[in-house]
Design an enzyme around this catalytic site. Sequence first.
Site, PDB file in Angstrom:
ATOM      1  N   CYS A  99      -9.527 -78.627  54.882  1.00 25.71           N
ATOM      2  CA  CYS A  99      -9.756 -77.358  55.585  1.00 25.71           C
ATOM      3  C   CYS A  99     -11.084 -76.755  55.150  1.00 25.71           C
ATOM      4  O   CYS A  99     -11.167 -76.105  54.098  1.00 25.71           O
ATOM      5  CB  CYS A  99      -8.612 -76.385  55.329  1.00 25.71           C
ATOM      6  SG  CYS A  99      -8.799 -74.819  56.240  1.00 25.71           S
ATOM      7  N   CYS A 130     -10.969 -72.935  55.011  1.00 28.90           N
ATOM      8  CA  CYS A 130     -10.271 -72.410  53.833  1.00 28.90           C
ATOM      9  C   CYS A 130     -11.119 -72.535  52.570  1.00 28.90           C
ATOM     10  O   CYS A 130     -11.170 -71.626  51.745  1.00 28.90           O
ATOM     11  CB  CYS A 130      -8.963 -73.169  53.607  1.00 28.90           C
ATOM     12  SG  CYS A 130      -7.882 -73.288  55.029  1.00 28.90           S
ATOM     13  N   ASP A 131     -11.769 -73.687  52.394  1.00 29.93           N
ATOM     14  CA  ASP A 131     -12.370 -74.025  51.110  1.00 29.93           C
ATOM     15  C   ASP A 131     -13.892 -74.127  51.106  1.00 29.93           C
ATOM     16  O   ASP A 131     -14.506 -74.165  50.040  1.00 29.93           O
ATOM     17  CB  ASP A 131     -11.803 -75.362  50.619  1.00 29.93           C
ATOM     18  CG  ASP A 131     -10.292 -75.345  50.484  1.00 29.93           C
ATOM     19  OD1 ASP A 131      -9.748 -74.272  50.143  1.00 29.93           O
ATOM     20  OD2 ASP A 131      -9.648 -76.381  50.715  1.00 29.93           O
TER      21      ASP A 131
END
Length: 355
Positions: free
Chosen positions: A181, A184-185
């Site tokens: 992701c 997300c990261d």
Amino acid sequence: MSQTPGKLRTLLSKFRCYIGFATASTAVASASLSTSVAGASMEEIKTRVCIIGSGPAAHTAAIYAARAELKPILFEGWMANDIAPGGQLTTTTDVENFPGFPEGIMGGELMDRCRSQSLRFGTQVFTETVNKVDFSSTPFKITTDSKTVVADTVVVATGAVAKRLHFSGSDTFWNRGISACAVCDGAAPIFRNKPLAVIGGGDSAMEEANFLTKYGSKVYIIHRRDTFRASKIMQNRALTNPKIEVLWNSVTEEAYGERSLTGLKVRNMVTDEVSDLKVSGLFFAIGHEPATKFLDGQLELDSDGYVLTKPGTTQTSVRGVFAAGDVQDKKYRQAITAAGTGSFSCFVIFVHLQF
């Protein structure tokens, strides 16, 4: 040192997943609601709301339903889809984009808190995996190996699992430079101003590669074919981005590093040559698999297996059955959006139960 207790709680929480979540609250809930008969007969429990899932969508739905005194039952699963109760967030480390935690929070600890909040308001949580549902008539039936729940309404919040490739080092460096992701990261400090790589050839891969150029010094797209399957507009955005380089006809054979990822071994499938690619991050962008097989075709799904919901709602093709979180959301796939659909499901349930 201030973060140590939280990390210890997260580790203990994960360990608890493997010893069965034998908590007093669950045992009391099971005893108080059970109408089991002697022998090997199934327990049968009646409820207004049954929630299937254990991530942000499931627990938000549970919190809202419990505070409305609907006495919900939640099945969090036992290593369902090979993931511990709590869902995909239990496989992540620092979560820095969930509101209310300016210093970030461990994914496992966040889901521990969500679970505790559900229990606080009276949700009955069972660490069992649902293996069968019957939505053909109301009330609905939800079945595990030991229980059958008869419910007026159901929230399906079983999520979706990011597809991962497996090669030497891929598990070793998972969450230590390898992720599924970018949104997300990708903004994490370990990736900033570093060379990064994305594996994939669809729209998701193009989108993630472009997103990562905001943070990485360079982004490689590793693709096993000589053409992308992504839409033309998404291909064009990636191919015209000066920070993106495509490695065509290539596959990753090894990830290596010390404490975190520092490079990949990439093989060209045409020349069979193996090259060394120095990167600090690798992102899988090869799709997600929604956890819908247990539904056995009783809800309408799209071509990728996600539950179809009526536009602007969480209502599925069966009246009284709702879907929340990543099991019906292939676009955003964020903890905060999943939580939003969980709460919205309960607002619709309140209306449904009144008529």
